[in-house]
Design a protein around this motif. Structure first.
Motif, PDB file in Angstrom:
ATOM      1  N   HIS A 152       0.827  -1.211   0.000  1.00 26.16           N
ATOM      2  CA  HIS A 152       0.000   0.000   0.000  1.00 26.16           C
ATOM      3  C   HIS A 152       0.861   1.261   0.000  1.00 26.16           C
ATOM      4  CE1 HIS A 152      -3.690  -2.267   0.745  1.00 26.16           C
ATOM      5  NE2 HIS A 152      -2.963  -3.006   1.564  1.00 26.16           N
ATOM      6  N   ALA A 153       0.386   2.281  -0.713  1.00 23.55           N
ATOM      7  CA  ALA A 153       1.063   3.572  -0.739  1.00 23.55           C
ATOM      8  C   ALA A 153       0.015   4.671  -0.764  1.00 23.55           C
ATOM      9  CB  ALA A 153       1.971   3.684  -1.968  1.00 23.55           C
ATOM     10  N   CYS A 154       0.419   5.830  -0.276  1.00 21.22           N
ATOM     11  CA  CYS A 154      -0.463   6.999  -0.318  1.00 21.22           C
ATOM     12  C   CYS A 154       0.276   8.089  -1.085  1.00 21.22           C
ATOM     13  CB  CYS A 154      -0.796   7.463   1.099  1.00 21.22           C
ATOM     14  SG  CYS A 154      -1.832   8.945   1.166  1.00 21.22           S
ATOM     15  N   VAL A 155      -0.353   8.619  -2.123  1.00 22.23           N
ATOM     16  CA  VAL A 155       0.264   9.673  -2.931  1.00 22.23           C
ATOM     17  C   VAL A 155      -0.661  10.887  -2.923  1.00 22.23           C
ATOM     18  CG1 VAL A 155       0.817  10.362  -5.300  1.00 22.23           C
ATOM     19  CG2 VAL A 155       1.633   8.173  -4.422  1.00 22.23           C
ATOM     20  N   VAL A 156      -0.079  12.057  -2.730  1.00 23.17           N
ATOM     21  CA  VAL A 156      -0.847  13.297  -2.791  1.00 23.17           C
ATOM     22  C   VAL A 156      -0.374  14.099  -3.997  1.00 23.17           C
ATOM     23  CG1 VAL A 156      -1.439  15.454  -1.627  1.00 23.17           C
ATOM     24  CG2 VAL A 156      -1.212  13.345  -0.300  1.00 23.17           C
ATOM     25  N   VAL A 157      -1.314  14.421  -4.872  1.00 24.63           N
ATOM     26  CA  VAL A 157      -1.019  15.262  -6.032  1.00 24.63           C
ATOM     27  C   VAL A 157      -1.801  16.563  -5.885  1.00 24.63           C
ATOM     28  CG1 VAL A 157      -0.518  13.366  -7.623  1.00 24.63           C
ATOM     29  CG2 VAL A 157      -2.870  14.159  -7.369  1.00 24.63           C
ATOM     30  N   VAL A 158      -1.300  17.614  -6.524  1.00 29.60           N
ATOM     31  CA  VAL A 158      -1.921  18.939  -6.396  1.00 29.60           C
ATOM     32  C   VAL A 158      -2.326  19.430  -7.774  1.00 29.60           C
ATOM     33  CG1 VAL A 158      -1.593  21.316  -5.608  1.00 29.60           C
ATOM     34  CG2 VAL A 158      -0.467  19.434  -4.394  1.00 29.60           C
ATOM     35  N   ASP A 159      -3.552  19.946  -7.856  1.00 29.72           N
ATOM     36  CA  ASP A 159      -4.023  20.554  -9.096  1.00 29.72           C
ATOM     37  C   ASP A 159      -3.362  21.926  -9.231  1.00 29.72           C
ATOM     38  OD1 ASP A 159      -5.543  22.143 -10.957  1.00 29.72           O
ATOM     39  OD2 ASP A 159      -7.144  20.659 -10.823  1.00 29.72           O
ATOM     40  N   PRO A 160      -2.574  22.147 -10.291  1.00 32.28           N
ATOM     41  CA  PRO A 160      -1.842  23.414 -10.389  1.00 32.28           C
ATOM     42  C   PRO A 160      -2.723  24.608 -10.706  1.00 32.28           C
ATOM     43  CG  PRO A 160      -1.523  22.107 -12.365  1.00 32.28           C
ATOM     44  CD  PRO A 160      -2.307  21.250 -11.418  1.00 32.28           C
ATOM     45  N   LEU A 161      -3.985  24.373 -11.033  1.00 36.71           N
ATOM     46  CA  LEU A 161      -4.888  25.487 -11.338  1.00 36.71           C
ATOM     47  C   LEU A 161      -5.718  25.883 -10.129  1.00 36.71           C
ATOM     48  CD1 LEU A 161      -6.069  24.245 -14.848  1.00 36.71           C
ATOM     49  CD2 LEU A 161      -4.278  25.913 -14.325  1.00 36.71           C
ATOM     50  N   VAL A 213      -2.209   0.651  -4.605  1.00 34.39           N
ATOM     51  CA  VAL A 213      -1.649  -0.680  -4.336  1.00 34.39           C
ATOM     52  C   VAL A 213      -0.660  -0.999  -5.443  1.00 34.39           C
ATOM     53  CG1 VAL A 213      -2.140  -3.142  -4.070  1.00 34.39           C
ATOM     54  CG2 VAL A 213      -3.740  -1.457  -3.152  1.00 34.39           C
ATOM     55  N   TYR A 214       0.556  -1.342  -5.045  1.00 32.24           N
ATOM     56  CA  TYR A 214       1.607  -1.656  -6.014  1.00 32.24           C
ATOM     57  C   TYR A 214       1.198  -2.886  -6.833  1.00 32.24           C
ATOM     58  CZ  TYR A 214       6.036  -3.493  -7.746  1.00 32.24           C
ATOM     59  OH  TYR A 214       7.030  -4.007  -8.525  1.00 32.24           O
ATOM     60  N   GLU A 215       1.344  -2.782  -8.173  1.00 26.69           N
ATOM     61  CA  GLU A 215       0.997  -3.908  -9.039  1.00 26.69           C
ATOM     62  C   GLU A 215       2.215  -4.572  -9.659  1.00 26.69           C
ATOM     63  OE1 GLU A 215      -3.502  -3.539 -10.772  1.00 26.69           O
ATOM     64  OE2 GLU A 215      -1.865  -3.060 -12.120  1.00 26.69           O
ATOM     65  N   ARG A 216       3.078  -3.775 -10.326  1.00 21.71           N
ATOM     66  CA  ARG A 216       4.185  -4.402 -11.046  1.00 21.71           C
ATOM     67  C   ARG A 216       5.250  -3.370 -11.373  1.00 21.71           C
ATOM     68  NH1 ARG A 216       0.247  -3.232 -14.890  1.00 21.71           N
ATOM     69  NH2 ARG A 216       1.055  -2.287 -16.806  1.00 21.71           N
ATOM     70  N   THR A 217       6.391  -3.863 -11.803  1.00 20.26           N
ATOM     71  CA  THR A 217       7.506  -3.014 -12.213  1.00 20.26           C
ATOM     72  C   THR A 217       7.820  -3.297 -13.677  1.00 20.26           C
ATOM     73  OG1 THR A 217       8.488  -2.788 -10.030  1.00 20.26           O
ATOM     74  CG2 THR A 217       9.994  -2.657 -11.894  1.00 20.26           C
ATOM     75  N   GLU A 218       8.042  -2.224 -14.441  1.00 16.96           N
ATOM     76  CA  GLU A 218       8.423  -2.390 -15.851  1.00 16.96           C
ATOM     77  C   GLU A 218       9.788  -1.754 -16.067  1.00 16.96           C
ATOM     78  OE1 GLU A 218       5.399  -1.100 -18.553  1.00 16.96           O
ATOM     79  OE2 GLU A 218       3.892  -2.465 -17.710  1.00 16.96           O
ATOM     80  N   ARG A 219      10.658  -2.477 -16.766  1.00 15.61           N
ATOM     81  CA  ARG A 219      12.007  -1.962 -17.058  1.00 15.61           C
ATOM     82  C   ARG A 219      12.243  -1.783 -18.554  1.00 15.61           C
ATOM     83  NH1 ARG A 219      12.719  -5.083 -12.461  1.00 15.61           N
ATOM     84  NH2 ARG A 219      13.567  -3.896 -10.733  1.00 15.61           N
ATOM     85  N   ARG A 220      11.219  -1.933 -19.337  1.00 14.77           N
ATOM     86  CA  ARG A 220      11.251  -1.663 -20.774  1.00 14.77           C
ATOM     87  C   ARG A 220       9.810  -1.456 -21.228  1.00 14.77           C
ATOM     88  NH1 ARG A 220      12.143  -7.105 -20.171  1.00 14.77           N
ATOM     89  NH2 ARG A 220      14.385  -6.840 -20.202  1.00 14.77           N
ATOM     90  N   TYR A 239       0.957   1.235 -10.245  1.00 15.15           N
ATOM     91  CA  TYR A 239       0.100   1.098  -9.065  1.00 15.15           C
ATOM     92  C   TYR A 239      -1.363   1.203  -9.492  1.00 15.15           C
ATOM     93  CZ  TYR A 239       4.336   2.412  -6.434  1.00 15.15           C
ATOM     94  OH  TYR A 239       5.597   2.481  -5.907  1.00 15.15           O
ATOM     95  N   ARG A 240      -2.205   0.447  -8.828  1.00 17.34           N
ATOM     96  CA  ARG A 240      -3.651   0.588  -9.010  1.00 17.34           C
ATOM     97  C   ARG A 240      -4.165   1.584  -7.982  1.00 17.34           C
ATOM     98  NH1 ARG A 240      -7.716  -2.531  -6.930  1.00 17.34           N
ATOM     99  NH2 ARG A 240      -6.148  -4.020  -6.189  1.00 17.34           N
ATOM    100  N   VAL A 241      -4.982   2.517  -8.436  1.00 12.98           N
ATOM    101  CA  VAL A 241      -5.545   3.533  -7.535  1.00 12.98           C
ATOM    102  C   VAL A 241      -6.849   2.985  -6.964  1.00 12.98           C
ATOM    103  CG1 VAL A 241      -6.387   5.904  -7.355  1.00 12.98           C
ATOM    104  CG2 VAL A 241      -4.501   5.356  -8.923  1.00 12.98           C
ATOM    105  N   VAL A 242      -6.920   2.816  -5.674  1.00 14.19           N
ATOM    106  CA  VAL A 242      -8.117   2.219  -5.071  1.00 14.19           C
ATOM    107  C   VAL A 242      -9.032   3.268  -4.450  1.00 14.19           C
ATOM    108  CG1 VAL A 242      -7.046  -0.028  -4.675  1.00 14.19           C
ATOM    109  CG2 VAL A 242      -6.876   1.727  -2.913  1.00 14.19           C
TER     110      VAL A 242
END
Lengths: 135, 145
Positions: free
Chosen positions: B70-79, B89-96, B128-131
């Motif tokens: 689990h992770a919590c991310v806060v984003v801000v609307d610039p307007l 929730v972390y799903e997978r890692t891509e390296r290409r 990540y999947r946003v729940v």
């Protein structure tokens, strides 16, 4: 635990972000609106009442991570600590410079005294995550 | 039919938050309840349910995610300056692949603009999947209410 250089960064007009965790292990992110180093082991953080999850997590005594970042150099330190003093409405706290509160106008502010247990270098680069104190 | 609470937000409705104008933050926690919090230069929308984060120095973050996805991310609307608190929730890692290349170009551009070329280097694109998305009104909008 807190050196003069670290205190200078944390008390400067820097970015302060806060990580907490609830009893079930869910993390929470928010921002702090000011920090004051009380002594080399304690920091008073000013937190927004809008961040309700943060407040619940802080008040239950969970661990708190705070990362302070200089806006231009990205120099960063992270404190690992816990709330050792009751969260107090800012009107009830004393000695908090008004300009710290007014740095960002937010809906409500409370102060919480934190006991710092460790300090980490969070500056982007190879040293990110290295423990600075206790050494 | 009645509905309880606000309508769930689709990520495309808050697309301005993913333009990289205001840095975001991510909090994770270890299995024993120690949080970590760090800045993100940009959160990338993958689709209406997923975001991608550039993994550059995420040593503690990745260690935590290995124990607790689990992770919590806060984003801000610039307007509007409203914030959006997203539970992930972390799903997978891509390296290409296309998502990795998109993030690599973005990291390279930010590094060049901030004088951090050689420091900022993409290791992987983490998906990540946003729940849950919760809007946190900017103080100026709270005052208007």
């Amino acid at each position: 635990v807190i050196t003069a250089e670290t205190a200078e960064l944390v008390e400067s007009p820097c970015s302060l972000i806060v990580g907490t965790v609830d009893a079930t292990g869910l993390p929470d992110a928010s921002r702090a609106w000011g920090a004051e180093v009380i002594d080399d082991g304690h920091v008073r953080l000013l937190l927004s009442t809008q961040a309700e999850v943060t407040r619940r997590n802080v008040e239950r005594g969970g661990r708190v991570a705070v990362t302070a970042t200089h806006f231009f150099t990205f120099e960063s330190v992270q404190f690992d600590h816990y709330c050792s003093g009751a969260a107090a409405a800012i009107a009830e706290s004393d000695g908090t410079p008004l300009e710290r509160v007014m740095r960002f106008i937010t809906a409500g502010i409370y102060a919480c005294t934190m006991t710092v247990e460790a300090v980490f270098d969070q500056t982007p680069g190879r040293s990110a995550g290295a423990q600075l104190a206790p050494s | 039919m009645t509905t309880d609470g606000p309508r769930p937000l689709a990520l495309s409705e808050i697309a301005a938050c993913f333009e990289g104008l205001i840095p975001a933050e991510i909090a994770t926690a270890s299995a024993d309840g120690v949080p970590n919090v760090t800045h993100l230069s940009r959160v990338h929308m993958v689709d209406d349910e997923r975001v991608a984060l550039s993994n550059q120095f995420f040593s503690k973050t990745m260690r935590n995610l290995a124990e607790n996805p689990h992770a919590c991310v806060v984003v801000v609307d610039p307007l509007s300056y409203d914030s959006y608190r997203m539970m992930l929730v972390y799903e997978r890692t891509e390296r290409r692949g296309p998502i990795f290349e998109r993030l690599r170009r973005d990291v390279d551009a930010i590094a060049a603009l901030t004088g951090m070329a050689g420091v900022f280097k993409l290791r992987s694109a983490d998906i990540y999947r946003v729940v849950e998305v919760e809007q946190v009104l900017a103080a100026v909008h709270v005052a208007e209410q």
